[in-house]
Design an enzyme around this catalytic site. Structure first.
Site, PDB file in Angstrom:
ATOM      1  N   ASP A  36       0.840  -1.202   0.000  1.00 41.21           N
ATOM      2  CA  ASP A  36       0.000   0.000   0.000  1.00 41.21           C
ATOM      3  C   ASP A  36       0.874   1.251   0.000  1.00 41.21           C
ATOM      4  O   ASP A  36       2.098   1.166  -0.135  1.00 41.21           O
ATOM      5  CB  ASP A  36      -0.975  -0.019   1.180  1.00 41.21           C
ATOM      6  CG  ASP A  36      -0.287  -0.028   2.542  1.00 41.21           C
ATOM      7  OD1 ASP A  36       0.919   0.295   2.626  1.00 41.21           O
ATOM      8  OD2 ASP A  36      -0.963  -0.346   3.534  1.00 41.21           O
ATOM      9  N   GLN A  37       0.266   2.395   0.174  1.00 43.99           N
ATOM     10  CA  GLN A  37       0.968   3.674   0.133  1.00 43.99           C
ATOM     11  C   GLN A  37       2.028   3.780   1.239  1.00 43.99           C
ATOM     12  O   GLN A  37       3.001   4.513   1.103  1.00 43.99           O
ATOM     13  CB  GLN A  37      -0.040   4.818   0.254  1.00 43.99           C
ATOM     14  CG  GLN A  37       0.545   6.182  -0.001  1.00 43.99           C
ATOM     15  CD  GLN A  37      -0.524   7.259   0.015  1.00 43.99           C
ATOM     16  OE1 GLN A  37      -1.626   7.050   0.483  1.00 43.99           O
ATOM     17  NE2 GLN A  37      -0.178   8.414  -0.521  1.00 43.99           N
TER      18      GLN A  37
END
Length: 139
Positions: free
Chosen positions: A16-17
């Site tokens: 994810d980010q």
């Protein structure tokens, strides 16, 4: 205790980010471990489905202990925690390269007739699965 280890190489698209594995991807890894375990017992979801039977998840849980990142190599340890002839509970541990537990989880499955989703007894309709599960379950 009978268990299997499934190797996983973390891919960039699984993160994810924040740079860690996105939480839902562990559920996919659980499926990979479960399928590997089933194959190791000489069983096959494909053969089950040819009989018109499927095995839906009725409950799934994951607990996150340590982050896993892009490029890490992990193993998914899978075993049958509980089996009662109707339901089976698989337990999972995601282990990093230092053998530390990063994620634990469980999924509970039943078997149903594909056409109507009517639950069936594994012990009656899939005797080869029942026999294999009885040999390796914890409880």
């Amino acid at each position: 205790m009978y268990s299997i280890l499934k190797d996983i190489q973390v891919r960039y698209g699984e993160t994810d980010q924040m740079g860690v594995v996105y939480h839902a991807n562990y559920i996919i890894w659980f499926e990979l471990g479960r399928t590997e375990l089933i194959h190791s017992l000489g069983l096959s979801y494909v053969e089950m489905e040819k009989k018109g039977i499927i095995s839906p998840v009725i409950d799934v849980q994951a607990s996150y202990k340590k982050p896993v990142r892009y490029g890490d190599k992990v193993k998914v340890k899978t075993y049958i925690k509980k089996y009662d002839g109707l339901r089976v509970t698989y337990h999972y541990e995601v282990l990093n390269g230092e053998n530390e537990v990063c994620v634990t989880g469980e999924s509970v499955h039943i078997c149903v007739i594909k056409d109507n989703f009517r639950p069936i007894a594994i012990r009656k309709h899939l005797p080869e699965w029942h026999e294999a599960y009885e040999k390796v379950k914890l409880s």
